[in-house]
Motif scaffolding. Structure first.
Motif, mmCIF file in Angstrom:
data_model
loop_
_atom_site.group_PDB
_atom_site.id
_atom_site.type_symbol
_atom_site.label_atom_id
_atom_site.label_comp_id
_atom_site.label_asym_id
_atom_site.label_seq_id
_atom_site.Cartn_x
_atom_site.Cartn_y
_atom_site.Cartn_z
ATOM 1 N N TYR A 1 25.286 6.803 -37.357
ATOM 2 C CA TYR A 1 26.466 6.171 -37.958
ATOM 3 C C TYR A 1 27.287 5.501 -36.873
ATOM 4 O O TYR A 1 27.463 6.055 -35.782
ATOM 5 C CB TYR A 1 27.311 7.232 -38.682
ATOM 6 N N LEU A 2 27.810 4.315 -37.182
ATOM 7 C CA LEU A 2 28.607 3.547 -36.230
ATOM 8 C C LEU A 2 29.998 4.162 -36.091
ATOM 9 O O LEU A 2 30.666 4.438 -37.089
ATOM 10 C CB LEU A 2 28.714 2.097 -36.692
ATOM 11 N N SER B 1 26.442 7.734 -33.660
ATOM 12 C CA SER B 1 26.503 9.191 -33.703
ATOM 13 C C SER B 1 25.625 9.698 -34.836
ATOM 14 O O SER B 1 25.556 9.071 -35.898
ATOM 15 C CB SER B 1 27.949 9.650 -33.936
ATOM 16 N N ARG B 2 24.987 10.819 -34.610
ATOM 17 C CA ARG B 2 24.218 11.459 -35.676
ATOM 18 C C ARG B 2 25.129 12.265 -36.599
ATOM 19 O O ARG B 2 24.718 12.687 -37.668
ATOM 20 C CB ARG B 2 23.139 12.338 -35.068
ATOM 21 N N ASP B 3 26.372 12.452 -36.198
ATOM 22 C CA ASP B 3 27.359 13.221 -36.963
ATOM 23 C C ASP B 3 28.239 12.259 -37.764
ATOM 24 O O ASP B 3 29.042 11.523 -37.193
ATOM 25 C CB ASP B 3 28.208 14.048 -36.001
ATOM 26 N N VAL B 4 28.098 12.275 -39.083
ATOM 27 C CA VAL B 4 28.869 11.364 -39.932
ATOM 28 C C VAL B 4 30.372 11.609 -39.796
ATOM 29 O O VAL B 4 31.167 10.694 -40.015
ATOM 30 C CB VAL B 4 28.401 11.443 -41.404
ATOM 31 N N ALA B 5 30.780 12.805 -39.407
ATOM 32 C CA ALA B 5 32.210 13.104 -39.249
ATOM 33 C C ALA B 5 32.853 12.225 -38.188
ATOM 34 O O ALA B 5 34.064 11.992 -38.213
ATOM 35 C CB ALA B 5 32.407 14.576 -38.901
ATOM 36 N N LEU B 6 32.060 11.688 -37.271
ATOM 37 C CA LEU B 6 32.577 10.828 -36.204
ATOM 38 C C LEU B 6 32.492 9.341 -36.550
ATOM 39 O O LEU B 6 32.950 8.493 -35.776
ATOM 40 C CB LEU B 6 31.818 11.096 -34.904
#
Length: 78
Positions: free
Chosen positions: A22-23, A30-35
């Motif tokens: 995710y951009l 990032s692989r973490d959507v929270a970021l």
């Protein structure tokens, strides 16, 4: 009743590992959507165009998301 505008994140496939990334607001992935950077409708097109120019990912698309109770980004239920 007026519907609120949908917010989105830019999702893509990492070329090296084949997983979803995710951009973020600092132009990193990032692989973490929270970021992920949460975008309103007027910002989606130019951020998507930016993502599609990057060589480390492929198949960038906007995905519906929202802010959770802690202020982090989460994917919206389908």
């Amino acid at each position: 009743m007026t519907q609120s505008p949908q917010t989105k994140v830019i999702s893509a496939t990492d070329i090296a590992k084949g997983d979803t990334v995710y951009l973020t607001s600092c132009d990193a992935w990032s692989r973490d959507v929270a970021l992920a950077e949460l975008l309103n409708e007027e910002d989606v097109d130019w951020r998507l165009a930016f993502a599609n120019r990057l060589r480390e990912v492929r198949s960038a698309i906007p995905v519906t998301a929202r802010e959770d109770a802690q202020g982090l980004t989460e994917l919206a239920a389908a």
